[in-house]
Design an enzyme around this catalytic site. Structure first.
Site, PDB file in Angstrom:
ATOM      1  N   HIS A 210       5.470   1.608   8.785  1.00 31.51           N
ATOM      2  CA  HIS A 210       5.189   1.214   7.143  1.00 31.51           C
ATOM      3  C   HIS A 210       5.127   2.795   6.570  1.00 31.51           C
ATOM      4  O   HIS A 210       4.402   3.671   7.199  1.00 31.51           O
ATOM      5  CB  HIS A 210       3.908   0.532   6.754  1.00 31.51           C
ATOM      6  CG  HIS A 210       2.824   0.913   7.521  1.00 31.51           C
ATOM      7  ND1 HIS A 210       2.668   0.478   8.844  1.00 31.51           N
ATOM      8  CD2 HIS A 210       1.710   1.581   7.044  1.00 31.51           C
ATOM      9  CE1 HIS A 210       1.510   0.856   8.972  1.00 31.51           C
ATOM     10  NE2 HIS A 210       0.937   1.540   7.931  1.00 31.51           N
TER      11      HIS A 210
ATOM     12  N   GLY B 287      -3.427   7.861  13.198  1.00 31.94           N
ATOM     13  CA  GLY B 287      -4.217   6.989  12.298  1.00 31.94           C
ATOM     14  C   GLY B 287      -3.401   5.548  12.053  1.00 31.94           C
ATOM     15  O   GLY B 287      -4.124   4.925  11.157  1.00 31.94           O
ATOM     16  N   GLN B 288      -2.427   5.302  12.697  1.00 34.04           N
ATOM     17  CA  GLN B 288      -1.698   4.086  12.268  1.00 34.04           C
ATOM     18  C   GLN B 288      -2.472   2.822  12.882  1.00 34.04           C
ATOM     19  O   GLN B 288      -2.969   2.686  14.033  1.00 34.04           O
ATOM     20  CB  GLN B 288      -0.290   4.041  13.196  1.00 34.04           C
ATOM     21  CG  GLN B 288       0.694   2.675  12.839  1.00 34.04           C
ATOM     22  CD  GLN B 288       1.747   2.696  13.633  1.00 34.04           C
ATOM     23  OE1 GLN B 288       2.267   3.604  14.169  1.00 34.04           O
ATOM     24  NE2 GLN B 288       2.630   1.582  13.244  1.00 34.04           N
TER      25      GLN B 288
HETATM   26  P1  5GP Z   1      -2.052   2.486   8.449  1.00 36.37           P
HETATM   27  O1  5GP Z   1      -3.672   2.868   8.811  1.00 36.37           O
HETATM   28  O2  5GP Z   1      -1.577   1.423   9.649  1.00 36.37           O
HETATM   29  O3  5GP Z   1      -0.964   3.515   8.167  1.00 36.37           O
HETATM   30  O4  5GP Z   1      -2.159   1.557   7.016  1.00 36.37           O
HETATM   31  C1  5GP Z   1      -2.407   0.181   6.947  1.00 36.37           C
HETATM   32  C2  5GP Z   1      -2.366   0.104   5.563  1.00 36.37           C
HETATM   33  O5  5GP Z   1      -2.099  -1.277   5.441  1.00 36.37           O
HETATM   34  C3  5GP Z   1      -3.899   0.509   5.025  1.00 36.37           C
HETATM   35  O6  5GP Z   1      -3.659   1.152   3.745  1.00 36.37           O
HETATM   36  C4  5GP Z   1      -4.078  -1.050   4.608  1.00 36.37           C
HETATM   37  O7  5GP Z   1      -4.925  -0.913   3.402  1.00 36.37           O
HETATM   38  C5  5GP Z   1      -2.966  -1.852   4.209  1.00 36.37           C
HETATM   39  N1  5GP Z   1      -3.086  -3.258   4.629  1.00 36.37           N
HETATM   40  C6  5GP Z   1      -3.807  -3.847   5.880  1.00 36.37           C
HETATM   41  N2  5GP Z   1      -3.469  -5.236   5.724  1.00 36.37           N
HETATM   42  C7  5GP Z   1      -2.950  -5.476   4.544  1.00 36.37           C
HETATM   43  C8  5GP Z   1      -2.533  -6.628   3.986  1.00 36.37           C
HETATM   44  O8  5GP Z   1      -2.898  -7.805   4.367  1.00 36.37           O
HETATM   45  N3  5GP Z   1      -2.122  -6.599   2.883  1.00 36.37           N
HETATM   46  C9  5GP Z   1      -1.705  -5.358   2.150  1.00 36.37           C
HETATM   47  N4  5GP Z   1      -1.071  -5.624   0.880  1.00 36.37           N
HETATM   48  N5  5GP Z   1      -1.849  -4.202   2.562  1.00 36.37           N
HETATM   49  C10 5GP Z   1      -2.615  -4.329   3.798  1.00 36.37           C
END
Ligand code: 5GP
Length: 139
Positions: free
Chosen positions: A100, A93-94
């Protein structure tokens, strides 16, 4: 070099974010689409896609930051608990290809599930298969 990831751009100050923690190597900021109040992302400033890509010193700094931030985030929003997770790879789900760690505050009766809820159907593994997996991870 590919395009800088969104989190590199935040680290460079090119995209605004609500930064709650910063060292030379690690940054933490509020998630733009929070799953709960206080949902925080902890990232290495250097761009690495997967946990397995992190140099040892960066991994150490990242997990030290997680350790420091977990009580701070939980207490800041008066949460009852915290879910800590990494979507490590696309199949998990990344969406942002930059390591992060999610710190998601949890509240009694918030309707969310445990980490166990992320998997689909559970495998029925034989003792031989378990032996094999155990050995492969050990070595
Ligand atoms: P993943 O699904 O990759 O684990 O999570 C990515 C996370 O990054 C998501 O929870 C999304 O809301 C957050 N996110 C994506 N773009 C941005 C951004 O530009 N700023 C911030 N603060 N969070 C972001």
């Amino acid at each position: 070099m590919g395009e800088p990831t969104i989190f590199e751009q935040i680290a460079a100050g090119d995209i605004p974010a609500r930064i709650v923690y910063e060292t030379d190597t690690v940054l933490a900021f509020l998630d733009a689409n929070p799953l709960a109040p206080g949902h925080t992302l902890v990232v290495p400033k250097e761009a690495h896609e997967r946990l397995r890509d992190l140099p040892d010193d960066v991994a150490t700094d990242l997990w030290a930051a997680v350790d420091e931030l977990t009580p701070r985030v939980e207490d800041a929003v008066d949460a009852d608990a915290l879910t800590v997770g990494v979507n490590d790879g696309e199949a998990a789900g990344q969406e942002v290809p930059h390591v992060h760690v999610h710190l998601v505050p949890r509240f009694d009766g918030d309707g969310g599930g445990p980490i166990h809820a992320v998997a689909g159907s559970r495998p029925d593994l034989s003792d031989e298969e378990l032996d094999d997996i155990e050995e492969r991870i050990e070595t």
